[in-house]
Design a protein around this motif. Structure first.
Motif, short mmCIF file in Angstrom:
data_model
loop_
_atom_site.label_atom_id
_atom_site.label_comp_id
_atom_site.label_asym_id
_atom_site.label_seq_id
_atom_site.Cartn_x
_atom_site.Cartn_y
_atom_site.Cartn_z
N GLU A 46 0.82 -1.21 0.00
CA GLU A 46 0.00 0.00 0.00
C GLU A 46 0.86 1.26 0.00
OE1 GLU A 46 -3.78 1.82 2.56
OE2 GLU A 46 -2.72 0.04 3.24
N ASN A 47 0.45 2.24 -0.77
CA ASN A 47 1.16 3.51 -0.86
C ASN A 47 1.12 4.20 0.50
OD1 ASN A 47 1.97 6.17 -1.37
ND2 ASN A 47 1.22 6.06 -3.48
N SER A 48 2.29 4.57 1.02
CA SER A 48 2.37 5.15 2.37
C SER A 48 1.77 6.55 2.45
CB SER A 48 3.83 5.19 2.84
OG SER A 48 4.60 5.99 1.96
N SER A 49 1.46 7.15 1.30
CA SER A 49 0.86 8.49 1.31
C SER A 49 -0.68 8.44 1.26
CB SER A 49 1.38 9.32 0.14
OG SER A 49 0.98 8.74 -1.09
N ASN A 50 -1.24 7.24 1.14
CA ASN A 50 -2.70 7.11 1.14
C ASN A 50 -3.26 7.42 2.54
OD1 ASN A 50 -2.78 6.32 -1.52
ND2 ASN A 50 -2.88 4.13 -1.08
N PRO B 103 -4.15 16.34 3.92
CA PRO B 103 -3.51 17.66 4.03
C PRO B 103 -4.46 18.85 3.98
CG PRO B 103 -3.28 16.86 1.80
CD PRO B 103 -3.99 15.77 2.57
N TYR B 104 -5.76 18.62 3.76
CA TYR B 104 -6.69 19.73 3.53
C TYR B 104 -7.04 20.44 4.84
CZ TYR B 104 -7.05 16.17 -0.05
OH TYR B 104 -6.74 15.19 -0.95
N PRO B 105 -7.38 21.73 4.79
CA PRO B 105 -7.69 22.48 6.02
C PRO B 105 -8.99 22.00 6.68
CG PRO B 105 -8.10 23.82 4.05
CD PRO B 105 -7.40 22.58 3.58
N LYS B 106 -9.15 22.35 7.94
CA LYS B 106 -10.27 21.84 8.74
C LYS B 106 -11.63 22.14 8.11
CE LYS B 106 -12.49 22.25 13.27
NZ LYS B 106 -12.49 22.90 14.59
N SER C 277 -15.42 18.81 1.08
CA SER C 277 -16.06 19.67 0.07
C SER C 277 -15.33 19.60 -1.27
CB SER C 277 -16.11 21.11 0.57
OG SER C 277 -14.81 21.59 0.87
N ASN C 278 -14.05 19.19 -1.26
CA ASN C 278 -13.30 19.05 -2.53
C ASN C 278 -13.42 17.64 -3.11
OD1 ASN C 278 -11.70 17.55 -0.83
ND2 ASN C 278 -9.92 18.91 -0.94
N LYS C 279 -14.27 16.80 -2.45
CA LYS C 279 -14.55 15.44 -2.94
C LYS C 279 -13.30 14.56 -3.03
CE LYS C 279 -18.82 16.70 -5.00
NZ LYS C 279 -19.54 17.01 -3.78
N LYS C 280 -12.33 14.83 -2.17
CA LYS C 280 -11.09 14.04 -2.18
C LYS C 280 -11.12 12.87 -1.20
CE LYS C 280 -8.64 16.62 -5.08
NZ LYS C 280 -8.12 16.10 -6.37
N TYR C 281 -12.06 12.90 -0.26
CA TYR C 281 -12.10 11.81 0.73
C TYR C 281 -13.53 11.60 1.20
CZ TYR C 281 -10.87 8.87 4.73
OH TYR C 281 -10.78 7.82 5.63
N TYR C 282 -13.92 10.32 1.34
CA TYR C 282 -15.25 9.95 1.81
C TYR C 282 -15.11 8.66 2.61
CZ TYR C 282 -20.17 8.44 1.64
OH TYR C 282 -21.44 8.02 1.97
N LYS C 283 -15.72 8.62 3.78
CA LYS C 283 -15.58 7.43 4.62
C LYS C 283 -16.82 7.24 5.48
CE LYS C 283 -13.20 4.14 6.87
NZ LYS C 283 -12.67 2.92 6.23
#
Length: 202
Positions: free
Chosen positions: A85-89, A109-112, A131-137
């Motif tokens: 697995e990529n360590s930056s994920n 890395p995105y702001p709060k 809000s930038n659609k970069k992460y969802y969990k």
């Protein structure tokens, strides 16, 4: 009441305690043959690790599934090293405090203000969105599910620092009482030192 039912199951389970490296390690064997293992800091009584294991369909022991704490990385053969697995994920982990369930998502890395947290009471899940659609969990809180306690919007909060999103959910008073009662029970166990074959059980 479901909370009392879970306490009764914990008390009725066969428990083995080992004291090692400043930790109280407790193994539970339940009547349905499921196993749970926990580790507590001897000084603070904080939960460091909780994992579960069930029998496979063929009756063998399944793999341990970590619920709280850092899972041990599985060693990979050299030839498979290139596909690890990529360590930056983003890395999603749960590490609780005495008063809160707490999750950390590293490598975000995105702001709060980019993050939002919502609770879906019917599905019994918490959802992290950006809000930038970069992460969802989506994630659950098994402790509340076991005791059939509701999820409360007012209990969840988050902060962000050092590329890590930190989510906290304030433990309800019923859970705090349960944990205090079980810690008193665990301290009654005669913990053997690691390496002592004849572990004391209850």
């Amino acid at each position: 009441m479901a909370v009392q039912s879970w306490i009764d199951q914990l008390k009725a389970s066969k428990k083995t305690a080992i004291i090692s490296d400043g930790k109280r390690k407790v193994h539970y064997l339940f009547s349905d043959v499921k196993e749970m293992a926990e580790e507590y800091d001897m000084k603070t009584d904080e939960l460091i690790l909780r994992k579960w294991r069930a029998k496979t369909t063929l009756g063998g022991s399944g793999a341990w599934q970590v619920e709280v704490g850092n899972p041990q990385p599985s060693p990979l053969p050299v030839e498979q090293d290139s596909i690890k697995e990529n360590s930056s994920n983003p890395v999603f982990l749960r590490n609780d405090t005495k008063t809160s369930f707490q999750w950390r998502v590293r490598n975000l890395p995105y702001p709060k203000e980019v993050y939002s947290l919502t609770i879906e009471p019917v599905e019994r899940v918490c959802i992290i969105r950006t809000s930038n659609k970069k992460y969802y969990k989506k994630f659950t809180i098994p402790d509340l599910d076991r005791c059939q306690l509701p999820l409360e919007d007012s209990a969840i909060s988050h902060t962000h620092a050092n590329n890590t999103l930190i989510i906290s959910y304030k433990k309800p008073k019923e859970l705090l009482s349960l944990e205090q009662e079980m810690m008193r029970e665990l301290k009654k166990l005669k913990g053997s030192n690691e390496g002592d074959i004849d572990c004391k059980t209850q």
